[in-house]
Design an enzyme around this catalytic site. Structure first.
Site, PDB file in Angstrom:
ATOM      1  N   HIS A   1      -7.615  -5.544   0.008  1.00  0.00           N
ATOM      2  CA  HIS A   1      -6.942  -4.917   0.497  1.00  0.00           C
ATOM      3  C   HIS A   1      -5.154  -5.855   0.989  1.00  0.00           C
ATOM      4  CE1 HIS A   1      -3.701  -1.502  -0.299  1.00  0.00           C
ATOM      5  NE2 HIS A   1      -3.999  -0.746   0.875  1.00  0.00           N
TER       6      HIS A   1
ATOM      7  N   ASP B   1      -9.035  -3.787  -5.554  1.00  0.00           N
ATOM      8  CA  ASP B   1      -8.629  -3.128  -4.644  1.00  0.00           C
ATOM      9  C   ASP B   1      -9.075  -2.144  -4.496  1.00  0.00           C
ATOM     10  OD1 ASP B   1      -6.636  -1.672  -3.112  1.00  0.00           O
ATOM     11  OD2 ASP B   1      -5.404  -3.393  -3.353  1.00  0.00           O
TER      12      ASP B   1
ATOM     13  N   SER C   1       0.873  -1.213   0.151  1.00  0.00           N
ATOM     14  CA  SER C   1      -0.548  -0.026  -0.096  1.00  0.00           C
ATOM     15  C   SER C   1       1.078   1.546   0.395  1.00  0.00           C
ATOM     16  CB  SER C   1      -0.970   0.059   1.277  1.00  0.00           C
ATOM     17  OG  SER C   1      -2.161   1.323   0.980  1.00  0.00           O
TER      18      SER C   1
END
Length: 482
Positions: free
Chosen positions: A429, A378, A290
């Protein structure tokens, strides 16, 4: 852009999810089959997941073949691929842009992706989220014991430095202690002599976790593009990156706590490692999840732009000259200096876009290799630049729009996964879900991409389930981002 897609079509198999960036609940991953590594020169075979029986049936070009489960373990055992790592490591690190390795996904590359992903997961496992702890928002363990504490004690790497990051964004947070600005965000680790022999080179590994603190959330939402200007000798104003990520990477706010910027900490340690192992075959691997994927790409670009990965070696060579029988040609050796590049590779898990097309092109020119592992569902991987991105730079296939320099663009090669759980939207995610999916060795299938409106609805559900925090920005409540 090369891509391979992995999808789970069979229901009701429970695989525990790692509680990652948004601390979601366990996810149900659908997987009832696994794909073996190549059993022969023929195409890949699908076998049922091994049961308690001693024999399993493998379907081979329409014929059923029965073999002991011990034989199937032999075929897929890591000791076979380990022998290949030392000879194929440059291809695994992207020297040929992963050509013929991602579609279908090569078993050796698959193992290396998972291996690096587990080093990133260690950041989450070691991160202290207990507000009553003295190590709150820092690592629970010391450098010498951390990998062992999170189950990676036999990984063959030794942590040499912890990395802290902060931002110069003014944030007042409810429920978080803001007295300490520097937050532990990752670490630098170097392969041991034994692991170096297995890998075929000395690997300098840098890993980053994803978003946890309120200032980091604010940084994620700052979609303004700013010139990177990381090379003082050539600012390159056309190379622009997201302002929030740049702030986390370069902010000097940590100096009041005895810390340099995240960038200064990293470049100093990487330079030290390169000098220590000068003369050896080396690689620089940067991995993150991320927001950590964004920082990983910024660091890789920075290393290459400053040419820190250029090893200058001096060699002595004798000039070519005919020799006579009665007299040896007398000459001094010539000293020749040349630069050898250390490969810089990024493994990004669920990472967002980082910069504009100028940033993408510069990374490619510098030879930075980026492998992005992405879930089709995502929303983070579609941000920033939901509407201003690489897909909207050109109209009618040939007319570049005037604002193209303000369009975000992904960098590198993409491996596309596909999973979703209606009961737990943040699962899409979760790093653990990514890794469990990759470990399944599942067959590549095509996936139908969502329309923008479906993406926005899913993104809204995702962030509402993930944030669950109250934040103030300059004394006022943040406006809705939807």
């Amino acid at each position: 852009m090369a891509s391979t897609i992995i999808k789970f079509p069979y229901p009701n198999t429970n695989i525990s999810s790692f509680s990652g960036e948004f601390l979601p609940k366990s996810c149900f991953i659908q997987a009832n089959e696994v794909k073996l590594a190549n059993l022969s020169s023929a195409s890949s075979r699908l076998i049922p997941k091994a049961s308690t029986s001693t024999l399993i049936s493998i379907k081979d070009n329409g014929h059923n073949i029965t073999m002991p489960t011990t034989m199937t373990k032999t075929f897929s055992h890591s000791n076979i691929t380990n022998n290949k790592v030392a000879t194929m490591w440059r291809e695994i690190q992207g020297s040929r842009n992963w050509e013929n390795l991602v579609n279908p996904l090569d078993s050796l590359l698959q193992e290396e992706i998972v291996r690096y992903g587990e080093f990133v997961a260690a950041c989450y496992n070691a991160f202290d989220l207990d507000p009553n702890s003295k190590r709150y928002l820092n690592c629970k363990y010391g450098k010498n014991s951390m990998l062992n504490e999170v189950g990676l004690g036999k990984s063959g790497y030794q942590i040499t430095k912890y990395i802290y990051a902060t931002t110069d964004i003014n944030v007042l947070s409810i429920g978080q202690n803001c007295s300490s600005s520097g937050r532990w965000i990752g670490y630098v680790a170097i392969s041991s002599d034994e692991e170096t022999k297995r890998l075929g080179r000395r690997d300098v590994l840098i890993t980053f976790r994803g978003t946890v603190t309120n200032p980091e959330w604010i940084a994620n939402l700052m979609s303004t593009l700013s010139p990177a200007r990381l090379d003082p000798n050539n600012p390159r104003p056309e190379v622009k990156v997201e302002a929030g990520f740049l702030s986390l990477y370069t902010s000097n706010e940590g100096e009041k706590f005895g810390l340099g910027s995240c960038r200064e900490q990293l470049l100093s340690e990487i330079g030290r490692a390169i000098n220590m192992y000068k003369g050896e075959e080396m690689s620089i691997t940067v991995a993150g999840h991320s927001m950590g994927g964004a920082l990983a790409l910024l660091l890789a670009y920075d290393i290459a732009e400053l040419e820190l990965n250029k090893n200058v070696t001096t060699t002595a060579t004798m000039p070519e000259s005919p020799l006579s029988c009665d007299k040896l040609y007398e000459s001094s050796p010539l000293l020749v200096s040349e630069k050898n590049s250390i490969p810089v590779t990024v493994f990004s898990f669920g990472g967002p876009r980082v910069g504009n097309s100028g940033f993408k092109e510069r990374c490619e020119d510098l030879g930075v290799k980026v492998l992005r592992i992405v879930n089709a569902n995502d929303p983070v991987t579609k941000l920033p630049g939901v509407f201003l991105n690489e897909n909207f730079r050109v109209l009618a296939g040939k007319y570049e729009v005037p604002w193209s320099c303000s369009c975000y663009a992904h960098v590198g090669v993409e491996i596309l996964l596909d999973f979703f759980n209606m009961q737990n939207p943040s699962c899409v995610h979760d790093l653990g879900t990514y890794l469990n999916l990759l470990k399944s060795h599942h067959k590549s299938l095509q996936v139908e991409r969502e329309e923008d409106i479906h993406f926005l609805n899913r993104a809204k559900d995702f962030f509402l389930s993930g944030l669950k925090i109250s934040m103030l920005y300059n004394g006022e409540m943040l406006p809705s981002i939807w």
